[in-house]
Design a protein around this motif. Structure first.
Motif, PDB file in Angstrom:
ATOM      1  N   UNK A 136       1.247 -18.162  24.674  1.00 55.32           N
ATOM      2  CA  UNK A 136       1.676 -16.874  25.293  1.00 55.32           C
ATOM      3  C   UNK A 136       0.639 -16.233  24.895  1.00 55.32           C
ATOM      4  N   UNK A 137       0.405 -14.957  25.883  1.00 56.61           N
ATOM      5  CA  UNK A 137      -0.498 -14.171  25.677  1.00 56.61           C
ATOM      6  C   UNK A 137       0.718 -12.658  24.867  1.00 56.61           C
ATOM      7  N   UNK A 138       1.257 -12.399  24.208  1.00 57.92           N
ATOM      8  CA  UNK A 138       2.056 -12.358  23.944  1.00 57.92           C
ATOM      9  C   UNK A 138       1.632 -10.403  23.518  1.00 57.92           C
ATOM     10  N   UNK A 139       0.604  -9.986  23.511  1.00 62.27           N
ATOM     11  CA  UNK A 139       0.061  -8.186  23.452  1.00 62.27           C
ATOM     12  C   UNK A 139      -1.021  -8.195  24.587  1.00 62.27           C
ATOM     13  N   UNK A 140      -1.120  -7.330  25.282  1.00 63.02           N
ATOM     14  CA  UNK A 140      -1.379  -7.081  26.331  1.00 63.02           C
ATOM     15  C   UNK A 140      -3.243  -6.263  25.624  1.00 63.02           C
ATOM     16  N   UNK A 141      -3.240  -6.121  24.499  1.00 65.36           N
ATOM     17  CA  UNK A 141      -4.246  -5.419  23.764  1.00 65.36           C
ATOM     18  C   UNK A 141      -4.142  -5.929  22.399  1.00 65.36           C
ATOM     19  N   UNK A 142      -4.790  -6.355  21.753  1.00 60.62           N
ATOM     20  CA  UNK A 142      -5.276  -6.339  20.519  1.00 60.62           C
ATOM     21  C   UNK A 142      -6.501  -5.890  19.361  1.00 60.62           C
ATOM     22  N   UNK A 143      -6.041  -4.734  18.897  1.00 62.39           N
ATOM     23  CA  UNK A 143      -6.824  -3.839  18.153  1.00 62.39           C
ATOM     24  C   UNK A 143      -6.916  -4.561  16.618  1.00 62.39           C
ATOM     25  N   UNK A 144      -7.926  -4.339  15.531  1.00 61.13           N
ATOM     26  CA  UNK A 144      -8.476  -5.157  14.854  1.00 61.13           C
ATOM     27  C   UNK A 144      -8.858  -3.998  13.547  1.00 61.13           C
ATOM     28  N   UNK A 145      -8.278  -4.680  11.903  1.00 64.44           N
ATOM     29  CA  UNK A 145      -8.272  -3.054  11.372  1.00 64.44           C
ATOM     30  C   UNK A 145      -8.869  -4.283   9.956  1.00 64.44           C
ATOM     31  N   UNK A 146      -9.899  -3.968   9.207  1.00 67.20           N
ATOM     32  CA  UNK A 146     -10.262  -4.601   8.106  1.00 67.20           C
ATOM     33  C   UNK A 146      -9.936  -3.527   6.714  1.00 67.20           C
ATOM     34  N   UNK A 147      -9.055  -3.542   5.616  1.00 69.16           N
ATOM     35  CA  UNK A 147      -9.164  -2.693   4.839  1.00 69.16           C
ATOM     36  C   UNK A 147      -9.881  -3.664   3.702  1.00 69.16           C
ATOM     37  N   UNK A 148     -10.105  -2.757   2.752  1.00 66.73           N
ATOM     38  CA  UNK A 148     -10.382  -3.018   1.335  1.00 66.73           C
ATOM     39  C   UNK A 148      -9.817  -1.610   0.468  1.00 66.73           C
ATOM     40  N   UNK A 149     -10.047  -1.892  -0.834  1.00 67.63           N
ATOM     41  CA  UNK A 149      -9.699  -1.426  -1.925  1.00 67.63           C
ATOM     42  C   UNK A 149      -9.668  -1.966  -3.036  1.00 67.63           C
ATOM     43  N   UNK A 150     -10.087  -1.097  -4.378  1.00 66.92           N
ATOM     44  CA  UNK A 150     -10.374  -1.286  -5.241  1.00 66.92           C
ATOM     45  C   UNK A 150      -8.732  -0.417  -6.440  1.00 66.92           C
ATOM     46  N   UNK A 151      -8.613  -0.984  -7.814  1.00 66.65           N
ATOM     47  CA  UNK A 151      -6.730  -0.949  -8.219  1.00 66.65           C
ATOM     48  C   UNK A 151      -7.275  -1.102  -9.583  1.00 66.65           C
ATOM     49  N   UNK A 152      -6.491  -0.364 -10.662  1.00 69.52           N
ATOM     50  CA  UNK A 152      -6.824  -0.814 -11.874  1.00 69.52           C
ATOM     51  C   UNK A 152      -4.816  -1.247 -12.254  1.00 69.52           C
ATOM     52  N   UNK A 153      -5.490  -2.135 -13.017  1.00 69.38           N
ATOM     53  CA  UNK A 153      -3.618  -2.254 -13.828  1.00 69.38           C
ATOM     54  C   UNK A 153      -3.910  -1.603 -15.395  1.00 69.38           C
ATOM     55  N   UNK A 154      -3.065  -1.284 -16.114  1.00 70.11           N
ATOM     56  CA  UNK A 154      -2.566  -0.852 -17.022  1.00 70.11           C
ATOM     57  C   UNK A 154      -2.118  -1.819 -17.691  1.00 70.11           C
ATOM     58  N   UNK A 155      -3.296  -2.269 -18.853  1.00 71.28           N
ATOM     59  CA  UNK A 155      -2.716  -3.638 -19.534  1.00 71.28           C
ATOM     60  C   UNK A 155      -1.758  -3.528 -20.349  1.00 71.28           C
ATOM     61  N   UNK A 156      -0.774  -1.752 -21.206  1.00 66.99           N
ATOM     62  CA  UNK A 156       0.241  -1.755 -21.113  1.00 66.99           C
ATOM     63  C   UNK A 156       1.524  -1.743 -20.748  1.00 66.99           C
ATOM     64  N   UNK A 157       1.007  -0.546 -20.163  1.00 67.08           N
ATOM     65  CA  UNK A 157       2.577  -0.734 -19.029  1.00 67.08           C
ATOM     66  C   UNK A 157       2.437  -1.521 -17.511  1.00 67.08           C
ATOM     67  N   UNK A 158       1.649  -2.449 -16.713  1.00 61.46           N
ATOM     68  CA  UNK A 158       1.583  -2.887 -15.922  1.00 61.46           C
ATOM     69  C   UNK A 158       1.522  -2.428 -14.365  1.00 61.46           C
ATOM     70  N   UNK A 159       1.393  -1.103 -14.711  1.00 60.52           N
ATOM     71  CA  UNK A 159       1.387  -0.204 -13.859  1.00 60.52           C
ATOM     72  C   UNK A 159       0.052  -0.093 -13.319  1.00 60.52           C
ATOM     73  N   UNK A 160       0.408  -0.193 -11.035  1.00 62.64           N
ATOM     74  CA  UNK A 160      -1.317  -0.190 -10.694  1.00 62.64           C
ATOM     75  C   UNK A 160      -1.641   1.418  -9.969  1.00 62.64           C
ATOM     76  N   UNK A 161      -3.215   1.520 -10.496  1.00 63.46           N
ATOM     77  CA  UNK A 161      -4.016   2.761 -10.119  1.00 63.46           C
ATOM     78  C   UNK A 161      -4.728   2.436  -8.992  1.00 63.46           C
ATOM     79  N   UNK A 162      -4.234   2.883  -7.580  1.00 65.26           N
ATOM     80  CA  UNK A 162      -5.303   2.858  -6.561  1.00 65.26           C
ATOM     81  C   UNK A 162      -6.484   3.800  -6.956  1.00 65.26           C
ATOM     82  N   UNK A 163      -7.479   3.151  -6.818  1.00 67.38           N
ATOM     83  CA  UNK A 163      -8.476   4.142  -6.638  1.00 67.38           C
ATOM     84  C   UNK A 163      -9.259   4.090  -5.916  1.00 67.38           C
TER      85      UNK A 163
END
Length: 801
Positions: A648-675
């Motif tokens: 089945x061709x389930x959709x008429x058109x297909x976009x494309x997404x490419x993401x990348x990210x850098x994050x830092x994790x606080x070793x004391x709290x486990x909090x995630x900071x998105x850099x």
């Protein structure tokens, strides 16, 4: 011409003035018919219980209370809702003999105002006999689990298996390595700023129902509602208000309430108004499905994936509610993602549990697929000693293969995925980000980079859900396919243009963009065009594919607008050609003037030409009809029903997404900071740059919420633990970082605008991109959602950090 003039521009939104001045008209702002009653819903506190008795004596004695409607009242007046798969599960909008989730309606109190109705609801006495609950979808499949629907005999609502190519042989090949991952994707929901609401009335003389509500669609659910009510479809009129405070898919879930309140109006003999509060919404509006996935890949030594094997258990909650199992089958056409994999096997099981029934939520099906797939890609890279980006690049569908047919029948219409990745890396500063990671790690900090490559299906084929049926069942029920979009373009006696579209915006800006698309076709300015933002099934032209979902507006609805405007222009050109003594193709429309191509000095005002069909129809050229209004339809030819091999061709058109990210994790709290976060898109032709970026940013915010904090939590007994925004935290502007957006689109040949869709991509990509970055920072192979500090801290503690 229309696409060239519209592309990349960002005219001011016509929708914003009313909203900024507080003059928006939402459901709760609308006037109600005389004698309207207000409804309050009494809901089950139990996840699973028999209803032994309902006593409404005290409630009815309260001054101002008119009626208390129970499941037994409703059962006499309707049929159970139909769903796409064959099962013996009966679903009503209210509990009949047993409650199956916390928050299920048990009684509806109708009173003079909402305050009295709420007070009276507390006086309704319900006797329950609690039953054991089945909450975990894997446990629900075991013999020891309590069966929610005895008529079904088990908690398995549907099961199908598929095989494309030769996956068994590929996995058996000793030259390939097998990599495997198990993922439990949690429940989350869209939480629009405006909850659901409606005004319903029953006309006993016509045996007809009218409901004003912000129902989003797909309008395939309209016949489901009509059949449940036992009336022809033309005796169920759905009208939408001018404004809707967001939806993101969830307001398709108003359909059962439309039936319930329509029947409450019938019982009481009065119109009924119901407005949902936030606790009701969180408890019972409907969430995205939670899913258990076992995914295997057969991979050669260079990291190329040759086969995928999916085993999916879809938890749809207590009932299979239309249009489910849409969330499971929407991505069936794209289960290989952005990768050229020709061998594929899939096992799909749909399970009922004692939780709220699920429904469409932004990106429905996408996050549940890409979270395991893109984590598995990273695991493959670790196992082979490769960079995860290398594995992504080596497996991408090549541009030369477009249009590319996936193993399960999807037709990727256009795209250069490798170029999008390269553009993202260059313009997004990936090299610099890697250097930043290396420097952070040299200082002992926990820093990681994550990637995600996702295909975004847009303009759903109405037939994809029928893949849940066997070929024999599909043959008996008749073919289902297509994505019919509709638009009507009309011109009045003074040259004003009105457009009616069979779509239901919830804040996206459809009025602005449709005017932007049509204006250059007719050569007029945007101020001369007015686009209706309301849909009325008793007045407008629509189809079951109508509605606002799966990013169909820019591609399908605007294509219908282009077609209607072009035909109207053609009619006007024939009238003008007789005046100018030239061919219709030589007539130009520009700057609100109409003139022959070689003699612009002979031009006349657009409004004068448009007015002739109104003021002087008898003077029109012989054989040329009036140019007043054109209704046009658009359904891409590439959308066909499933074939006998379940492709089945389930959709008429297909976009494309490419993401990348850098994050830092606080070793004391486990909090995630998105850099840093970068998101690159191929969404075809961008019709409105500002709105495209806004859709990307909004999708990212919701994807981030699902990744870091949102989860609809139930305990082992099925009690709901997230009924307030204190228990279900949402990201605010403080938690959402700046987003670097890159557009690298390829015009799709499937739509008349060249546009694909862009509204759901980052909702699909962000959860796994962030998860892969955190896994990289913690040096682990995979991680579950949501990435709350407590979960991350537990991992750090286990690592002895």
């Amino acid at each position: 011409m229309a696409n060239e003039m519209a592309s990349g521009q960002s005219p001011e939104r016509v929708e914003d003035a009313a909203l900024l001045m507080g003059k928006g008209r939402f459901v709760d702002d609308l006037g109600v018919p005389p004698g309207t009653l207000h409804a309050a819903i009494l809901r089950s506190p139990h996840p699973h219980a028999e209803i032994l008795d309902i006593c409404a004596t005290e409630a009815l004695a309260l001054p101002g209370v008119v009626s208390v409607v129970t499941g037994r009242d409703i059962e006499k007046l309707m049929r159970p809702f139909l769903v796409a798969v064959r099962s013996r599960i009966e679903h009503y909008p209210i509990a009949i003999d047993r409650a199956r989730y916390v928050g299920e309606p048990v009684a509806v109190v109708l009173a003079r105002n909402r305050y009295i109705a709420e007070d009276a609801a507390e006086l309704v006495e319900v006797s329950y006999r609690p039953l054991a609950a089945a909450v975990d979808p894997e446990f629900a499949l075991t013999n020891g689990a309590s069966v929610l629907h005895p008529s079904q005999g088990s908690n398995l609502a549907s099961e199908r298996s598929f095989s494309y190519g030769e996956p068994e042989l590929v996995f058996a090949n000793p030259e390939n390595r097998t990599f495997e991952i198990q993922v439990r994707y949690p429940r989350s929901m869209a939480t629009p700023i405006e909850c659901m609401g409606l005004i319903a009335s029953y006309d006993s003389a016509e045996d007809a129902y009218e409901v004003t509500t912000h129902f989003q669609g797909p309008y395939a659910v309209h016949p489901v509602m009509a059949m449940a009510l036992g009336v022809p479809a033309n005796r169920l009129r759905i009208k939408t208000p001018p404004d809707s405070g967001g939806s993101f898919g969830i307001k398709q879930g108003v359909a059962p309430y439309a039936v319930l309140m329509g029947l409450a109006s019938r019982v009481s003999g009065r119109p009924v108004k119901w407005i949902e509060d936030r606790m009701e919404h969180l408890t019972a509006a409907g969430s995205a499905t939670n899913r258990v996935v076992n995914l295997k890949a057969a991979v050669d030594g260079a990291g190329r994936i040759h086969a995928l094997d999916w085993d999916q258990i879809e938890d749809v909650g207590a009932y299979l509610k239309a249009p489910e199992p849409a969330t499971l089958y929407r991505m069936h056409t794209a289960m290989t993602g952005a990768y050229a994999v020709s061998n594929l096997s899939i096992r799909n099981r749909v399970v009922v549990t004692n939780k709220t029934p699920t429904g469409l939520n932004r990106g429905f099906g996408g996050p549940q697929v890409y979270f395991p797939l893109e984590q598995l890609v990273r695991r493959i890279a670790i196992g082979l000693g490769l960079d995860p980006l290398e594995v992504i690049q080596r497996n991408l569908v090549p541009a030369i293969a477009m249009p590319y047919i996936t193993a399960s029948g999807g037709r990727y219409d256009s795209g250069d995925y490798a170029n999008v990745v390269a553009r993202a890396a260059q313009d997004g500063g990936l090299t610099e980000l890697k250097a930043r990671r290396d420097a952070a790690r040299a200082q002992g900090r926990l820093y990681g980079i994550g990637y995600a490559a996702c295909v975004e299906p847009t303009i759903s084929n109405m037939g994809y859900i029928t893949t849940a049926l066997t070929p024999e069942e599909r043959e008996r029920s008749g073919p289902k396919g297509g994505a019919q979009a509709t638009a009507t373009v009309s011109v009045d006696a003074l040259g004003g243009v009105s457009i009616t579209i069979a779509s239901v915006p919830q804040g996206q800006g459809h009025r602005t963009v449709m005017a932007q698309v049509v204006a250059p076709i007719l050569g007029i300015d945007l101020a001369s065009i007015r686009v209706s933002s309301e849909l009325d099934t008793g007045r407008d032209v629509w189809s079951i594919a109508s509605g606002n979902y799966s990013c169909r507006f820019a591609g399908a609805v605007c294509s219908a607008g282009v077609r209607a405007a072009s035909e109207l222009r053609g009619r006007l050109a024939r009238i003008a050609a007789a005046k100018f003594d030239c061919e219709p193709n030589d007539v130009e429309f520009e700057n609100s003037k109409v003139f022959p191509k070689d003699a612009p000095e002979k031009g006349i005002d657009f409004k004068r030409l448009a007015g002739e069909s109104h003021w002087a129809a008898s003077t029109l050229p012989q054989g040329v009809g009036p140019a007043i209004s054109v209704t046009a339809h658009f359904s891409p030819d590439v959308l066909q029903p499933p074939d006998p091999e379940d492709r089945i061709n389930g959709s008429a058109a297909y976009g494309f997404v490419f993401d990348f990210c850098g994050v830092e994790v606080d070793p004391d709290t486990g909090h995630i900071h998105i850099d840093k976060y970068v998101s690159a898109h191929d969404a075809g032709v961008i019709l409105h740059q500002g709105m495209a970026d806004g859709q990307t940013q909004g999708g990212f915010a919701q994807g981030l919420g699902a990744a870091l904090m949102e989860e609809l939590v139930y305990d082992e007994e099925g009690n709901f633990l997230a009924a307030t925004l204190a228990d279900y935290p949402l990201p605010t502007a403080c938690e959402v970082p700046d987003l670097k957006i890159i557009h690298a689109g390829t015009k799709t040949p499937v739509t008349l605008t060249g546009a694909k869709g862009i509204g759901e991509g980052t909702t699909m990509s962000a959860p796994v991109c962030l998860a892969n970055a955190v896994s990289d920072a913690l040096n682990i192979e995979q991680i579950e959602l949501p990435l709350r500090p407590s979960r991350v801290a537990a991992i750090l503690e286990a690592q002895g950090r």
